[in-house]
Design a protein around this motif. Structure first.
Motif, mmCIF file in Angstrom:
data_model
loop_
_atom_site.group_PDB
_atom_site.id
_atom_site.type_symbol
_atom_site.label_atom_id
_atom_site.label_comp_id
_atom_site.label_asym_id
_atom_site.label_seq_id
_atom_site.Cartn_x
_atom_site.Cartn_y
_atom_site.Cartn_z
ATOM 1 N N ALA A 25 0.812 -1.222 0.000
ATOM 2 C CA ALA A 25 0.000 0.000 0.000
ATOM 3 C C ALA A 25 0.847 1.275 0.000
ATOM 4 N N GLY A 26 2.108 1.154 0.376
ATOM 5 C CA GLY A 26 2.969 2.332 0.429
ATOM 6 C C GLY A 26 3.317 2.771 1.836
ATOM 7 N N LYS A 27 3.236 1.842 2.792
ATOM 8 C CA LYS A 27 3.519 2.169 4.197
ATOM 9 C C LYS A 27 4.926 2.715 4.387
ATOM 10 N N SER A 28 5.900 2.013 3.857
ATOM 11 C CA SER A 28 7.286 2.417 4.079
ATOM 12 C C SER A 28 7.590 3.760 3.433
ATOM 13 N N THR A 29 7.076 3.970 2.245
ATOM 14 C CA THR A 29 7.286 5.255 1.558
ATOM 15 C C THR A 29 6.686 6.393 2.370
ATOM 16 N N LEU A 30 5.449 6.225 2.818
ATOM 17 C CA LEU A 30 4.814 7.277 3.613
ATOM 18 C C LEU A 30 5.525 7.437 4.955
ATOM 19 N N ALA A 31 5.921 6.343 5.574
ATOM 20 C CA ALA A 31 6.600 6.418 6.869
ATOM 21 C C ALA A 31 7.901 7.218 6.761
ATOM 22 N N ARG A 32 8.644 7.009 5.682
ATOM 23 C CA ARG A 32 9.876 7.790 5.486
ATOM 24 C C ARG A 32 9.556 9.277 5.372
ATOM 25 N N HIS A 33 8.518 9.592 4.623
ATOM 26 C CA HIS A 33 8.121 10.992 4.440
ATOM 27 C C HIS A 33 7.692 11.627 5.767
ATOM 28 N N VAL A 34 6.915 10.901 6.542
ATOM 29 C CA VAL A 34 6.448 11.404 7.840
ATOM 30 C C VAL A 34 7.634 11.620 8.770
ATOM 31 N N ALA A 35 8.560 10.674 8.793
ATOM 32 C CA ALA A 35 9.740 10.798 9.647
ATOM 33 C C ALA A 35 10.550 12.042 9.276
ATOM 34 N N ASP A 36 10.722 12.267 7.985
ATOM 35 C CA ASP A 36 11.441 13.471 7.547
ATOM 36 C C ASP A 36 10.706 14.736 7.977
ATOM 37 N N ALA A 37 9.393 14.760 7.797
ATOM 38 C CA ALA A 37 8.609 15.950 8.138
ATOM 39 C C ALA A 37 8.641 16.246 9.629
ATOM 40 N N PRO A 41 13.446 9.570 13.703
ATOM 41 C CA PRO A 41 13.966 8.435 12.924
ATOM 42 C C PRO A 41 12.852 7.570 12.341
ATOM 43 N N TYR A 42 13.129 7.039 11.164
ATOM 44 C CA TYR A 42 12.282 6.017 10.559
ATOM 45 C C TYR A 42 12.950 4.674 10.795
ATOM 46 N N VAL A 43 12.191 3.699 11.279
ATOM 47 C CA VAL A 43 12.696 2.350 11.498
ATOM 48 C C VAL A 43 11.870 1.412 10.628
ATOM 49 N N GLU A 44 12.535 0.720 9.704
ATOM 50 C CA GLU A 44 11.844 -0.195 8.803
ATOM 51 C C GLU A 44 11.725 -1.564 9.462
ATOM 52 N N VAL A 64 12.654 -4.136 18.453
ATOM 53 C CA VAL A 64 11.460 -3.279 18.408
ATOM 54 C C VAL A 64 11.243 -2.607 19.759
ATOM 55 N N HIS A 65 11.379 -3.352 20.826
ATOM 56 C CA HIS A 65 11.213 -2.765 22.164
ATOM 57 C C HIS A 65 12.266 -1.688 22.407
ATOM 58 N N ARG A 66 13.464 -1.911 21.927
ATOM 59 C CA ARG A 66 14.553 -0.949 22.120
ATOM 60 C C ARG A 66 14.243 0.369 21.407
ATOM 61 N N PHE A 67 13.924 0.306 20.101
ATOM 62 C CA PHE A 67 13.690 1.577 19.399
ATOM 63 C C PHE A 67 12.406 2.250 19.856
ATOM 64 N N SER A 68 11.392 1.457 20.212
ATOM 65 C CA SER A 68 10.106 2.061 20.590
ATOM 66 C C SER A 68 10.143 2.716 21.968
ATOM 67 N N ALA A 69 11.201 2.480 22.724
ATOM 68 C CA ALA A 69 11.371 3.160 24.012
ATOM 69 C C ALA A 69 11.892 4.583 23.826
ATOM 70 N N GLN A 70 12.324 4.894 22.622
ATOM 71 C CA GLN A 70 12.839 6.232 22.331
ATOM 72 C C GLN A 70 11.679 7.232 22.238
ATOM 73 N N PRO A 71 11.975 8.521 22.393
ATOM 74 C CA PRO A 71 10.896 9.515 22.382
ATOM 75 C C PRO A 71 10.285 9.786 21.009
ATOM 76 N N GLY A 72 10.982 9.442 19.940
ATOM 77 C CA GLY A 72 10.433 9.715 18.617
ATOM 78 C C GLY A 72 10.820 8.663 17.605
ATOM 79 N N TRP A 73 9.881 8.281 16.764
ATOM 80 C CA TRP A 73 10.114 7.304 15.702
ATOM 81 C C TRP A 73 8.872 7.201 14.819
ATOM 82 N N LEU A 184 0.071 17.344 8.007
ATOM 83 C CA LEU A 184 1.421 16.886 8.381
ATOM 84 C C LEU A 184 2.400 18.052 8.330
ATOM 85 N N ARG A 185 2.343 18.836 7.289
ATOM 86 C CA ARG A 185 3.273 19.962 7.156
ATOM 87 C C ARG A 185 3.114 20.944 8.325
#
Length: 188
Positions: A25-37, A41-44, A64-73, A184-185
């Motif tokens: 559906a384009g999840k990864s593409t949109l996730a990268r865009h959202v992370a940039d905006a 970080p984007y985590v695939e 997954v538990h390690r990165f999701s403990a961070q304040p942003g992703w 988003l912007r």
């Protein structure tokens, strides 16, 4: 909280975002865009999940538990073993609710292109031969077809479990563009 559409403002600036959608559906593409905006970080998840020869990595859940403990992703909302944990940590979910015909065109095109180019994916993996669409019940194209209807059920369950979690529902590529250029912007 009501379901948000492509023009609805976000209730807050999100820091931990999930992107849900059927395979292709384009999840990864949109996730990268959202992370940039949002400057997070984007985590695939596919890169964390798939080891060599398409075997699941034993450290997947711990990673997954390690990165999701961070304040942003930003990441995709997939893989049953971690889906609940990620949903508990998220402060926004974006639902790519594209029509099945659109998703199938995208996943078939992507799969064929990757296979013909022998594109190296995660941890040295490449798409299997195209004929395996007919023999492998877990083939990504068959998976996308068979799982398309299940996401709406998961979203409904999540909304009952976390009624305060904002969910943005995007039903077309034009809605994705409108949301990215608007709410988003202004959130980032």
């Amino acid at each position: 909280m009501p379901m948000l559409g492509p023009a609805d403002p976000l209730p807050h600036r999100p820091r931990r975002v999930l992107v849900a959608g059927t395979s292709g559906a384009g999840k990864s593409t949109l996730a990268r865009h959202v992370a940039d905006a949002l400057a997070v970080p984007y985590v695939e998840l596919d890169a964390l999940y798939h080891g060599p020869d398409w075997t699941p990595r034993p450290d997947f859940e711990a990673d997954v538990h390690r990165f999701s403990a961070q304040p942003g992703w930003v990441t995709e909302w997939q893989y049953g073993a971690v889906r609940g944990h990620l949903a508990e940590r998220a402060d926004l979910l974006i639902w790519l609710d594209l029509r099945r015909a659109r998703v199938m065109r995208q996943v078939v095109r992507r799969t064929v292109t990757r296979r013909l180019r022998r594109e190296v994916l995660w941890n040295g993996n490449i798409e299997p031969p195209l004929w395996t669409i007919l023999t492998d019940p877990e083939h990504i194209v068959r998976w996308a077809w068979n799982s398309h209807h299940k996401l709406a059920i998961r979203i409904a369950d999540l909304r009952r479990e976390r009624p305060g979690l904002p969910v943005v529902r995007l039903r077309s590529r034009s809605e994705v563009t409108r949301w990215a250029q608007g709410p988003l912007r202004h959130a980032g």
